[in-house]
Design a protein around this motif. Structure first.
Motif, PDB file in Angstrom:
ATOM      1  N   PRO A  16       0.535  -1.090  -0.434  1.00 26.98           N
ATOM      2  CA  PRO A  16      -0.167   0.404   0.157  1.00 26.98           C
ATOM      3  C   PRO A  16       0.660   1.869   0.046  1.00 26.98           C
ATOM      4  CG  PRO A  16      -0.201  -0.807   1.925  1.00 26.98           C
ATOM      5  CD  PRO A  16       0.771  -2.045   1.327  1.00 26.98           C
ATOM      6  N   ALA A  17       1.870   1.083   0.368  1.00 29.31           N
ATOM      7  CA  ALA A  17       3.171   2.368   0.595  1.00 29.31           C
ATOM      8  C   ALA A  17       3.645   2.755  -0.415  1.00 29.31           C
ATOM      9  CB  ALA A  17       3.495   2.339   1.791  1.00 29.31           C
ATOM     10  N   CYS A  18       4.091   1.909  -1.545  1.00 25.25           N
ATOM     11  CA  CYS A  18       4.909   1.684  -2.147  1.00 25.25           C
ATOM     12  C   CYS A  18       5.517   2.881  -3.106  1.00 25.25           C
ATOM     13  CB  CYS A  18       5.491   0.663  -2.912  1.00 25.25           C
ATOM     14  SG  CYS A  18       3.804   0.559  -3.860  1.00 25.25           S
ATOM     15  N   ALA A  19       4.667   3.185  -3.139  1.00 26.53           N
ATOM     16  CA  ALA A  19       4.482   5.226  -4.175  1.00 26.53           C
ATOM     17  C   ALA A  19       4.231   6.811  -3.216  1.00 26.53           C
ATOM     18  CB  ALA A  19       3.605   5.334  -5.405  1.00 26.53           C
ATOM     19  N   THR A  20       4.194   6.505  -1.952  1.00 26.58           N
ATOM     20  CA  THR A  20       3.819   7.314  -1.351  1.00 26.58           C
ATOM     21  C   THR A  20       4.876   7.825  -0.029  1.00 26.58           C
ATOM     22  OG1 THR A  20       2.200   5.388   0.149  1.00 26.58           O
ATOM     23  CG2 THR A  20       1.768   7.492  -1.678  1.00 26.58           C
ATOM     24  N   LYS A  53       5.330  11.049   2.171  1.00 25.40           N
ATOM     25  CA  LYS A  53       6.000  12.694   1.835  1.00 25.40           C
ATOM     26  C   LYS A  53       5.042  12.990   1.371  1.00 25.40           C
ATOM     27  CE  LYS A  53      10.083  13.201   1.778  1.00 25.40           C
ATOM     28  NZ  LYS A  53      12.101  12.864   2.080  1.00 25.40           N
ATOM     29  N   ALA A  54       5.070  14.624   1.239  1.00 22.99           N
ATOM     30  CA  ALA A  54       4.352  15.295   0.847  1.00 22.99           C
ATOM     31  C   ALA A  54       4.751  15.756  -0.827  1.00 22.99           C
ATOM     32  CB  ALA A  54       4.248  17.250   0.869  1.00 22.99           C
ATOM     33  N   ASP A  55       5.837  15.297  -1.326  1.00 22.47           N
ATOM     34  CA  ASP A  55       5.966  15.326  -2.753  1.00 22.47           C
ATOM     35  C   ASP A  55       5.473  14.103  -3.204  1.00 22.47           C
ATOM     36  OD1 ASP A  55       8.486  13.950  -1.210  1.00 22.47           O
ATOM     37  OD2 ASP A  55       9.253  14.574  -2.231  1.00 22.47           O
ATOM     38  N   LEU A  56       5.519  13.370  -2.579  1.00 18.49           N
ATOM     39  CA  LEU A  56       4.554  12.266  -3.346  1.00 18.49           C
ATOM     40  C   LEU A  56       3.036  12.381  -3.719  1.00 18.49           C
ATOM     41  CD1 LEU A  56       7.517   9.667  -2.271  1.00 18.49           C
ATOM     42  CD2 LEU A  56       7.717  10.943  -4.060  1.00 18.49           C
ATOM     43  N   THR A  57       2.373  12.700  -2.818  1.00 19.64           N
ATOM     44  CA  THR A  57       1.250  12.656  -1.944  1.00 19.64           C
ATOM     45  C   THR A  57       0.543  13.874  -2.053  1.00 19.64           C
ATOM     46  OG1 THR A  57       1.430  13.012  -0.129  1.00 19.64           O
ATOM     47  CG2 THR A  57       1.651  11.146  -0.533  1.00 19.64           C
ATOM     48  N   GLY A 114       1.003  16.938  -1.285  1.00 17.33           N
ATOM     49  CA  GLY A 114       1.342  18.009  -0.567  1.00 17.33           C
ATOM     50  C   GLY A 114       0.411  17.061   0.827  1.00 17.33           C
ATOM     51  N   ILE A 115       0.184  15.915   1.136  1.00 22.64           N
ATOM     52  CA  ILE A 115       0.138  15.598   2.954  1.00 22.64           C
ATOM     53  C   ILE A 115       1.276  14.323   3.186  1.00 22.64           C
ATOM     54  CG2 ILE A 115      -1.120  13.938   3.553  1.00 22.64           C
ATOM     55  CD1 ILE A 115      -3.434  14.782   1.712  1.00 22.64           C
ATOM     56  N   ASN A 116       1.669  14.777   4.294  1.00 23.71           N
ATOM     57  CA  ASN A 116       3.051  14.411   5.104  1.00 23.71           C
ATOM     58  C   ASN A 116       2.169  13.574   6.195  1.00 23.71           C
ATOM     59  OD1 ASN A 116       5.352  15.645   4.151  1.00 23.71           O
ATOM     60  ND2 ASN A 116       4.632  17.074   4.980  1.00 23.71           N
ATOM     61  N   GLY A 117       2.878  12.702   5.912  1.00 25.18           N
ATOM     62  CA  GLY A 117       2.140  11.693   7.792  1.00 25.18           C
ATOM     63  C   GLY A 117       2.656  12.392   8.501  1.00 25.18           C
ATOM     64  N   LEU A 118       2.449  11.235   9.618  1.00 25.32           N
ATOM     65  CA  LEU A 118       3.013  12.070  11.037  1.00 25.32           C
ATOM     66  C   LEU A 118       4.866  12.229  11.445  1.00 25.32           C
ATOM     67  CD1 LEU A 118       1.569  12.341  14.107  1.00 25.32           C
ATOM     68  CD2 LEU A 118       2.111   9.730  14.319  1.00 25.32           C
ATOM     69  N   PHE A 119       5.112  11.361  11.005  1.00 24.08           N
ATOM     70  CA  PHE A 119       6.510  11.545  11.547  1.00 24.08           C
ATOM     71  C   PHE A 119       7.074  12.309  10.050  1.00 24.08           C
ATOM     72  CE2 PHE A 119       7.153   6.712  12.502  1.00 24.08           C
ATOM     73  CZ  PHE A 119       6.419   7.713  13.736  1.00 24.08           C
ATOM     74  N   GLY A 138       0.675  15.163  11.386  1.00 25.78           N
ATOM     75  CA  GLY A 138      -0.835  15.152  12.728  1.00 25.78           C
ATOM     76  C   GLY A 138      -0.987  13.697  12.214  1.00 25.78           C
ATOM     77  N   PHE A 139      -2.285  13.645  12.497  1.00 23.44           N
ATOM     78  CA  PHE A 139      -2.851  12.774  12.910  1.00 23.44           C
ATOM     79  C   PHE A 139      -3.706  12.837  11.755  1.00 23.44           C
ATOM     80  CE2 PHE A 139      -1.279  12.722  16.689  1.00 23.44           C
ATOM     81  CZ  PHE A 139      -0.629  11.149  17.117  1.00 23.44           C
ATOM     82  N   GLU A 140      -3.465  13.409  10.694  1.00 24.51           N
ATOM     83  CA  GLU A 140      -5.057  12.868   9.780  1.00 24.51           C
ATOM     84  C   GLU A 140      -5.151  11.812   9.291  1.00 24.51           C
ATOM     85  OE1 GLU A 140      -7.909  16.021   6.880  1.00 24.51           O
ATOM     86  OE2 GLU A 140      -6.100  16.539   7.827  1.00 24.51           O
ATOM     87  N   GLN A 141      -4.672  11.628   8.249  1.00 28.24           N
ATOM     88  CA  GLN A 141      -4.057  11.423   7.145  1.00 28.24           C
ATOM     89  C   GLN A 141      -3.723   9.264   8.396  1.00 28.24           C
ATOM     90  OE1 GLN A 141      -4.248  11.017   3.865  1.00 28.24           O
ATOM     91  NE2 GLN A 141      -4.090   9.432   3.820  1.00 28.24           N
ATOM     92  N   LEU A 142      -3.270   9.483   8.804  1.00 21.60           N
ATOM     93  CA  LEU A 142      -3.249   8.367   9.924  1.00 21.60           C
ATOM     94  C   LEU A 142      -4.557   7.514  10.535  1.00 21.60           C
ATOM     95  CD1 LEU A 142      -1.530   5.637  11.039  1.00 21.60           C
ATOM     96  CD2 LEU A 142      -0.951   7.389  12.881  1.00 21.60           C
TER      97      LEU A 142
END
Length: 453
Positions: free
Chosen positions: A284-288, A343-347, A349-354, A358-362
């Motif tokens: 699920p994560a290979c492109a993000t 990471k935002a540059d792959l999604t 504009g959306i960054n993960g928690l780390f 924040g927690f929104e996408q999680l």
């Protein structure tokens, strides 16, 4: 939809990827086949092979349309829109011909069904498995594929709710395939009950060379699974390919190290299982995520799944080949990890928690995982219970003790009855008696299935 020019490069890559994904199902048959006892190897392999026939036919008749036709409230596609694959001969989706996409997604559907079979080894009637495979495809997988893979404006104007409303990042099927199949495997294992002797005597893999062959073939095919999901020969495919390599290497190493620290030795079965765990988690994560994120996901999957396969002994369900411990748990780890490492540059504009997102996408990832698990587990349980109450779902005790191959297929995997001749040409027969488990180690007996996938 905006009409784009068909790209020969994109088309070639998707067709190659479709072949690679289809190749994964017979490789899964080897992987699973090596992990059962010799008396059930053909039955185990046939469960994967027959899925190709059953799901392939259903996919052409209405499955593709149910998954990618115009959506009804984001829940299911119109099964009549592309029934019989009508209207697709001259159509295109994005930069590839429609039939290239049809074939690619067909291979996904077949593999998802075949994955479940590892949980029911040595005790499920072959006819009952065929019936389950058909109904599960129609009632569970096709709708789930619609939820996750049907994006608005691609194959149809309106797609599924997880992809378009909840906006879960699931690039190649952590929810639709691995959590989905893992939940169904758990449901079947509970309905079927445990194998005779489960938890009290070893049920060792009969051929670890087949297991290693299957794992290698799965790894090879998985590059088409993940990188092919870019649906083009582009930078996204390249990132997915690299991340698939990185996470799998990390998971295999982490699983082997965990075994070494916990048990005093690293096993070939553990290495093969670590490979599959890493492949599942990165799907699920290979492109993000970045390659460093992929390494972290691989480590989490290698350690997490290595311990998860032992839960069946504590909780009492008999998941024969650890579909739950590897595919369900690995799928959950990978799906949630997107919310940590994306990471935002792959999604867009959306960054993960780390990365400060924040927690929104999680939270979105968690909701998608829970919804898929609940849907699959409930419907799969109902399908299994109906089969149990009608034609019966489990073989008799005599068949289970004697082996599935003779009973279900009138064949055996290995004819070892005649192994040589005397000088008078009379037939000599040799009975091979396996060594007692206690003679192999001075530690308490522990089945190798705790390290299997």
């Amino acid at each position: 939809m905006i009409a784009l020019e068909i790209s020969a490069g994109d088309t070639a890559w998707v067709l190659i990827s479709a072949a690679l994904v289809l190749f994964m199902t017979p490789m899964l048959a080897f992987f699973y086949g090596g992990m059962v006892r010799a008396k059930g190897v053909l039955n185990m392999m046939m469960m994967s092979i027959i899925a190709m026939g059953i799901v392939g036919v259903l996919w052409v008749l209405f499955g593709f349309s149910e998954a990618f036709g115009n959506s009804w409230h984001g829940l299911i596609g119109n099964p009549f829109q592309y029934a019989g694959l009508k209207g697709l001969a001259t159509a295109q989706f994005g930069t590839i011909p429609a039939f290239a996409f049809v074939g690619f997604q067909a291979a996904f559907a077949i593999l998802a069904v075949a994955l479940i079979s590892g949980a029911v080894a040595d005790r499920m009637k072959f006819g009952a498995w065929c019936l389950f495979a058909a109904f599960w495809s129609v009632l569970v997988y096709f709708p789930a594929a619609h939820w996750v893979f049907a994006f608005d404006g691609y194959a149809a104007d309106k797609g599924g709710w997880i992809a378009n409303s909840l906006k879960v990042f699931d690039f190649a099927g952590g929810t639709a395939i691995h959590i989905n199949a893992g939940a169904a495997a758990l449901a079947l294992a509970i309905v079927l009950g445990t194998r005779k002797g489960f938890g009290t005597r070893p049920m060792r893999p009969h051929n670890l060379t087949l297991v290693m062959l299957g794992a290698a073939g799965l790894w090879f095919g998985w590059f088409g699974f993940n990188a092919g999901s870019a649906l083009g020969a582009n930078g996204t495919a390249s990132l997915a390919w690299t991340n698939t390599l990185a996470a799998t290497c990390a998971a295999m190493s982490a699983w082997a190290l965990t075994e070494r620290i916990r048990d005093g030795h690293a096993t070939s079965l553990g290495a093969a299982s670590g490979v599959v765990a890493g492949l599942v988690a990165i799907t699920p994560a290979c492109a993000t995520v970045s390659p460093l994120g992929a390494l972290a996901i691989g480590v989490l999957a290698g350690v997490g799944c290595c311990y998860a396969v032992g839960l069946k002994y504590k909780l009492g369900y008999d998941d024969s080949l650890d579909v739950v411990g590897v595919h369900l748990v690995g799928g959950i780890i990978g799906t949630l990890a997107v919310g940590l490492f994306c990471k935002a540059d792959l999604t867009n504009g959306i960054n993960g928690l780390f990365y400060g997102g924040g927690f929104e996408q999680l939270g979105r990832q968690a909701l998608g995982a829970v919804a898929m698990f609940a849907f699959s587990f409930i419907v799969s349980s109902l399908i299994a219970l109906v089969i149990k109450k009608t034609i019966g779902i489990r073989v008799s005790n005599e068949v289970e003790y004697g082996g599935m191959d003779i009973s279900q297929h009138a064949e055996i995997g290995y004819d070892l009855s005649i192994i040589g001749y005397s000088s008078t040409k009379s037939v000599r027969r040799t009975i091979i008696v396996p060594p007692d488990a206690s003679s192999l180690t001075d530690k308490p007996a522990r089945t190798q299935e705790e390290a299997s996938a």
